[in-house]
Each structure stands twice: as structure tokens, then as C-alpha cells.
Scaffold this motif. Structure first.
Motif, PDB file in Angstrom:
ATOM      1  N   GLU A 100       0.830  -1.203   0.000  1.00 40.89           N
ATOM      2  CA  GLU A 100       0.000   0.000   0.000  1.00 40.89           C
ATOM      3  C   GLU A 100       0.865   1.254   0.000  1.00 40.89           C
ATOM      4  O   GLU A 100       0.576   2.229  -0.712  1.00 40.89           O
ATOM      5  N   ILE A 101       1.924   1.242   0.797  1.00 39.63           N
ATOM      6  CA  ILE A 101       2.822   2.402   0.846  1.00 39.63           C
ATOM      7  C   ILE A 101       3.516   2.597  -0.499  1.00 39.63           C
ATOM      8  O   ILE A 101       3.596   3.720  -1.010  1.00 39.63           O
ATOM      9  N   ARG A 102       4.021   1.519  -1.074  1.00 39.21           N
ATOM     10  CA  ARG A 102       4.720   1.608  -2.361  1.00 39.21           C
ATOM     11  C   ARG A 102       3.773   2.069  -3.465  1.00 39.21           C
ATOM     12  O   ARG A 102       4.136   2.858  -4.330  1.00 39.21           O
ATOM     13  N   ARG A 103       2.531   1.577  -3.425  1.00 37.73           N
ATOM     14  CA  ARG A 103       1.538   1.983  -4.420  1.00 37.73           C
ATOM     15  C   ARG A 103       1.205   3.467  -4.265  1.00 37.73           C
ATOM     16  O   ARG A 103       1.032   4.192  -5.254  1.00 37.73           O
ATOM     17  N   LYS A 104       1.117   3.918  -3.028  1.00 42.48           N
ATOM     18  CA  LYS A 104       0.798   5.313  -2.732  1.00 42.48           C
ATOM     19  C   LYS A 104       1.833   6.259  -3.328  1.00 42.48           C
ATOM     20  O   LYS A 104       1.497   7.343  -3.819  1.00 42.48           O
ATOM     21  N   HIS A 105       3.108   5.846  -3.328  1.00 42.57           N
ATOM     22  CA  HIS A 105       4.194   6.729  -3.773  1.00 42.57           C
ATOM     23  C   HIS A 105       4.707   6.413  -5.180  1.00 42.57           C
ATOM     24  O   HIS A 105       5.824   6.795  -5.528  1.00 42.57           O
ATOM     25  N   GLN A 106       3.895   5.758  -5.986  1.00 38.95           N
ATOM     26  CA  GLN A 106       4.311   5.370  -7.331  1.00 38.95           C
ATOM     27  C   GLN A 106       4.808   6.552  -8.164  1.00 38.95           C
ATOM     28  O   GLN A 106       5.741   6.412  -8.947  1.00 38.95           O
ATOM     29  N   LYS A 107       4.170   7.697  -8.001  1.00 39.47           N
ATOM     30  CA  LYS A 107       4.545   8.864  -8.795  1.00 39.47           C
ATOM     31  C   LYS A 107       5.352   9.874  -7.989  1.00 39.47           C
ATOM     32  O   LYS A 107       5.519  11.020  -8.405  1.00 39.47           O
ATOM     33  N   ASP A 108       5.870   9.428  -6.853  1.00 42.64           N
ATOM     34  CA  ASP A 108       6.654  10.295  -5.975  1.00 42.64           C
ATOM     35  C   ASP A 108       8.137  10.077  -6.252  1.00 42.64           C
ATOM     36  O   ASP A 108       8.698   9.043  -5.899  1.00 42.64           O
ATOM     37  N   SER A 109       8.778  11.040  -6.883  1.00 44.58           N
ATOM     38  CA  SER A 109      10.187  10.906  -7.271  1.00 44.58           C
ATOM     39  C   SER A 109      11.124  10.869  -6.064  1.00 44.58           C
ATOM     40  O   SER A 109      12.273  10.430  -6.179  1.00 44.58           O
ATOM     41  N   LYS A 110      10.657  11.318  -4.899  1.00 46.47           N
ATOM     42  CA  LYS A 110      11.503  11.354  -3.699  1.00 46.47           C
ATOM     43  C   LYS A 110      11.503  10.028  -2.937  1.00 46.47           C
ATOM     44  O   LYS A 110      12.338   9.812  -2.063  1.00 46.47           O
ATOM     45  N   PHE A 111      10.563   9.164  -3.256  1.00 45.71           N
ATOM     46  CA  PHE A 111      10.461   7.894  -2.534  1.00 45.71           C
ATOM     47  C   PHE A 111      11.472   6.899  -3.091  1.00 45.71           C
ATOM     48  O   PHE A 111      11.585   6.709  -4.296  1.00 45.71           O
ATOM     49  N   ASN A 112      12.224   6.244  -2.185  1.00 46.04           N
ATOM     50  CA  ASN A 112      13.275   5.301  -2.586  1.00 46.04           C
ATOM     51  C   ASN A 112      12.724   3.871  -2.533  1.00 46.04           C
ATOM     52  O   ASN A 112      12.667   3.253  -1.475  1.00 46.04           O
ATOM     53  N   PHE A 113      12.340   3.349  -3.696  1.00 48.46           N
ATOM     54  CA  PHE A 113      11.773   2.006  -3.763  1.00 48.46           C
ATOM     55  C   PHE A 113      12.841   0.939  -3.543  1.00 48.46           C
ATOM     56  O   PHE A 113      12.541  -0.147  -3.040  1.00 48.46           O
ATOM     57  N   PHE A 114      14.073   1.231  -3.909  1.00 48.67           N
ATOM     58  CA  PHE A 114      15.159   0.266  -3.750  1.00 48.67           C
ATOM     59  C   PHE A 114      15.401  -0.036  -2.275  1.00 48.67           C
ATOM     60  O   PHE A 114      15.634  -1.188  -1.893  1.00 48.67           O
ATOM     61  N   MET A 115      15.330   0.993  -1.423  1.00 46.79           N
ATOM     62  CA  MET A 115      15.592   0.821   0.008  1.00 46.79           C
ATOM     63  C   MET A 115      14.556  -0.076   0.688  1.00 46.79           C
ATOM     64  O   MET A 115      14.859  -0.723   1.702  1.00 46.79           O
ATOM     65  N   CYS A 116      13.345  -0.106   0.153  1.00 40.48           N
ATOM     66  CA  CYS A 116      12.301  -0.916   0.784  1.00 40.48           C
ATOM     67  C   CYS A 116      11.871  -2.082  -0.098  1.00 40.48           C
ATOM     68  O   CYS A 116      10.739  -2.572   0.004  1.00 40.48           O
ATOM     69  N   ASP A 117      12.780  -2.532  -0.958  1.00 42.62           N
ATOM     70  CA  ASP A 117      12.489  -3.717  -1.750  1.00 42.62           C
ATOM     71  C   ASP A 117      12.422  -4.919  -0.808  1.00 42.62           C
ATOM     72  O   ASP A 117      13.016  -4.900   0.275  1.00 42.62           O
ATOM     73  N   TYR A 118      11.728  -5.968  -1.203  1.00 43.36           N
ATOM     74  CA  TYR A 118      11.544  -7.088  -0.290  1.00 43.36           C
ATOM     75  C   TYR A 118      11.596  -8.421  -1.031  1.00 43.36           C
ATOM     76  O   TYR A 118      11.320  -8.504  -2.228  1.00 43.36           O
ATOM     77  N   LYS A 119      11.960  -9.465  -0.279  1.00 42.48           N
ATOM     78  CA  LYS A 119      12.015 -10.806  -0.846  1.00 42.48           C
ATOM     79  C   LYS A 119      10.605 -11.258  -1.197  1.00 42.48           C
ATOM     80  O   LYS A 119       9.642 -10.937  -0.506  1.00 42.48           O
ATOM     81  N   LYS A 120      10.511 -12.037  -2.257  1.00 40.93           N
ATOM     82  CA  LYS A 120       9.210 -12.524  -2.690  1.00 40.93           C
ATOM     83  C   LYS A 120       9.355 -13.854  -3.424  1.00 40.93           C
ATOM     84  O   LYS A 120      10.427 -14.166  -3.945  1.00 40.93           O
ATOM     85  N   HIS A 121       8.306 -14.613  -3.441  1.00 46.63           N
ATOM     86  CA  HIS A 121       8.252 -15.900  -4.130  1.00 46.63           C
ATOM     87  C   HIS A 121       7.368 -15.700  -5.361  1.00 46.63           C
ATOM     88  O   HIS A 121       6.203 -15.328  -5.222  1.00 46.63           O
ATOM     89  N   ILE A 122       7.920 -15.913  -6.552  1.00 43.71           N
ATOM     90  CA  ILE A 122       7.176 -15.666  -7.786  1.00 43.71           C
ATOM     91  C   ILE A 122       6.721 -16.981  -8.414  1.00 43.71           C
ATOM     92  O   ILE A 122       7.532 -17.874  -8.652  1.00 43.71           O
ATOM     93  N   VAL A 123       5.421 -17.071  -8.672  1.00 45.97           N
ATOM     94  CA  VAL A 123       4.849 -18.240  -9.338  1.00 45.97           C
ATOM     95  C   VAL A 123       4.351 -17.815 -10.712  1.00 45.97           C
ATOM     96  O   VAL A 123       3.575 -16.864 -10.830  1.00 45.97           O
ATOM     97  N   LYS A 124       4.808 -18.518 -11.734  1.00 48.77           N
ATOM     98  CA  LYS A 124       4.385 -18.216 -13.101  1.00 48.77           C
ATOM     99  C   LYS A 124       3.373 -19.257 -13.562  1.00 48.77           C
ATOM    100  O   LYS A 124       3.585 -20.451 -13.399  1.00 48.77           O
ATOM    101  N   ILE A 125       2.267 -18.781 -14.132  1.00 50.53           N
ATOM    102  CA  ILE A 125       1.246 -19.674 -14.663  1.00 50.53           C
ATOM    103  C   ILE A 125       1.058 -19.342 -16.138  1.00 50.53           C
ATOM    104  O   ILE A 125       0.651 -18.233 -16.491  1.00 50.53           O
ATOM    105  N   ALA A 126       1.400 -20.297 -17.007  1.00 51.98           N
ATOM    106  CA  ALA A 126       1.332 -20.046 -18.449  1.00 51.98           C
ATOM    107  C   ALA A 126       1.160 -21.358 -19.200  1.00 51.98           C
ATOM    108  O   ALA A 126       1.718 -22.382 -18.801  1.00 51.98           O
ATOM    109  N   ASP A 127       0.403 -21.316 -20.268  1.00 52.69           N
ATOM    110  CA  ASP A 127       0.207 -22.526 -21.068  1.00 52.69           C
ATOM    111  C   ASP A 127       1.206 -22.611 -22.220  1.00 52.69           C
ATOM    112  O   ASP A 127       1.010 -23.328 -23.192  1.00 52.69           O
ATOM    113  N   HIS A 128       2.300 -21.843 -22.108  1.00 46.09           N
ATOM    114  CA  HIS A 128       3.318 -21.834 -23.152  1.00 46.09           C
ATOM    115  C   HIS A 128       4.649 -21.411 -22.535  1.00 46.09           C
ATOM    116  O   HIS A 128       4.695 -20.870 -21.430  1.00 46.09           O
TER     117      HIS A 128
END
Length: 227
Positions: A154-182
């Protein structure tokens, strides 16, 4: 002078000159649908300068006041978000640290989906691509930090257009699942399934396995306490 780049989408009925911020504000269901869509044109106006009082600068003003007012409203919202930047950045960094310290690897980790993204690649409009469903990517985190991950999102979404917000500093680990028929050559995901049915079946089996492991752990713990 306040410098900000803001783009406003608006719609105009060409036959009458009526202007609205949404298509539905002009849409008349009693008219023929094809004629209606042809008559209503979607346009965009870009603003890059505002007066210190928040009003649109004459240098980039639209000839439609409804569009100018929308831009001023968007600027006000953007400035309010920027005021919260320091506070939100601090909280976001704390949340990312909590998530990054969570257990992502043990057999008993239960993952929850906090975001789903569908591919919008132009390839799906090609002769070969139109035979396939668009790929989906599920962003997951351990259930133990679901609350923190959703708050961080929610915080990251809120500051999407905020050039002063540092997204790199608050990056986080995540598990990515891909679903594709190709196969599209993207192997960045942690898991791959050919359909949502296959994913749901695998998830159910994984949950059963986690339950068995937890029950076995509890039995071992009780056994140790009885000695």
C-alpha cells in the motif's frame, strides 16, 4: 511556480462539444452503440507547471475548465502524498526488513499471494500468440508476514509517482509463481505451472504436506516433554 508532470484523460462528444472526465458521463445507452463510440473521442492533456497557489499555469492550461480543475485536484493529492514521504519511507524500510528476515526456505513455509499480474505483451495479438492465454505472475510471501507485506504494498503503491520515494531501500524478498500454457523463455519465476488448476492442485498438496510436517513436529515435541 510548482513544476510537476500531470496528465489528465478526458472525453469529448464531437457532435455537441460536451466534455467529461469519464466516458460514461457522456454515454447515452439509447443511441446506437457504434455511433455513440464514434462520436465520443478520448483525449489527453499534459500539465507541467502550476502557480504557487496550486492553480494551473496559463502556459499549459487546457481550454476546458473541467480538465484544469482535475489537474489541480491531482496536484493537490500528489503534494499531500509527498508530505508523507519521510514518514512512509521509514515505515516501508521497517516492513521490508521484517519480510526479508522471514523464513522463505523451510518445508513448512506456507505462502500467500499478495499480488497477481497478467502479461500485456503484444505477442498475444500475433497469429501464434492468440492461441494462448496471457501469462500470470503471482507474488507471494510467507503467511507469517502477510500483514506486513500488504501494508508495504500500500505504501509503495501510494508513492508510485513520488520521485523522492526510494523504492530500492524498501524492496523485499518474494516468491514468484508463473502460470502459463506456453514457454516464453522467462525463467525468473520460482515455480511454474501450466494452468491455474495445476497450481491449485499443487498448492493443496503442499498444504497437506505442511500439515503433516507440523503434526509430526508437535508429536516429537510432546514426546520430548514426556521423557
Amino acid at each position: 511556480m510548482i513544476k510537476r508532470n500531470i496528465e489528465i484523460e478526458y472525453h469529448i462528444r464531437q457532435s455537441t462539444g460536451e466534455v467529461a472526465l469519464t466516458f460514461m458521463d457522456l454515454y447515452n445507452p439509447n443511441n446506437n452503440q457504434s455511433d455513440e463510440c464514434f462520436d465520443i473521442d478520448t483525449r489527453h492533456h499534459k500539465f507541467d507547471a502550476f502557480k504557487n497557489n496550486g492553480k494551473v499555469s496559463k502556459t499549459c492550461a487546457s481550454k476546458y475548465e473541467i480538465v484544469n480543475r482535475a489537474a489541480e485536484k491531482a496536484l493537490k493529492t500528489q503534494l499531500e502524498i509527498e508530505k508523507d514521504c519521510e514518514k512512509d519511507q521509514k515505515r516501508a524500510n521497517q516492513l521490508s526488513e521484517i519480510i526479508n528476515n522471514a523464513d522463505f526456505t523451510s518445508d513448512t513455509v506456507e505462502f500467500v499471494t499478495i499480488k497477481e499480474k497478467t502479461s500485456h505483451s503484444r505477442w498475444y495479438k500475433s497469429f501464434e500468440g492468440e492461441l494462448h492465454e496471457p501469462s500470470s505472475y503471482l507474488t507471494q510471501v510467507p503467511k507469517s508476514v502477510e500483514k506486513e507485506a500488504r501494508e508495504l504494498q500500500e505504501i509503495r503503491r501510494k508513492h508510485q509517482k513520488d520521485s523522492k520515494f526510494n523504492f530500492f531501500m524498501c524492496d523485499y524478498k518474494k516468491h514468484i509463481v508463473k502460470i502459463a500454457d506456453h514457454d516464453n523463455g522467462d525463467y525468473s519465476a520460482d515455480e511454474f505451472y501450466s494452468s491455474f488448476e495445476e497450481f491449485k492442485k499443487a498448492t493443496l498438496e503442499k498444504q497437506k504436506k505442511i500439515k503433516r510436517l507440523k503434526q509430526a513436529k508437535i508429536k516429537r515435541f510432546r514426546g520430548l516433554n514426556l521423557e
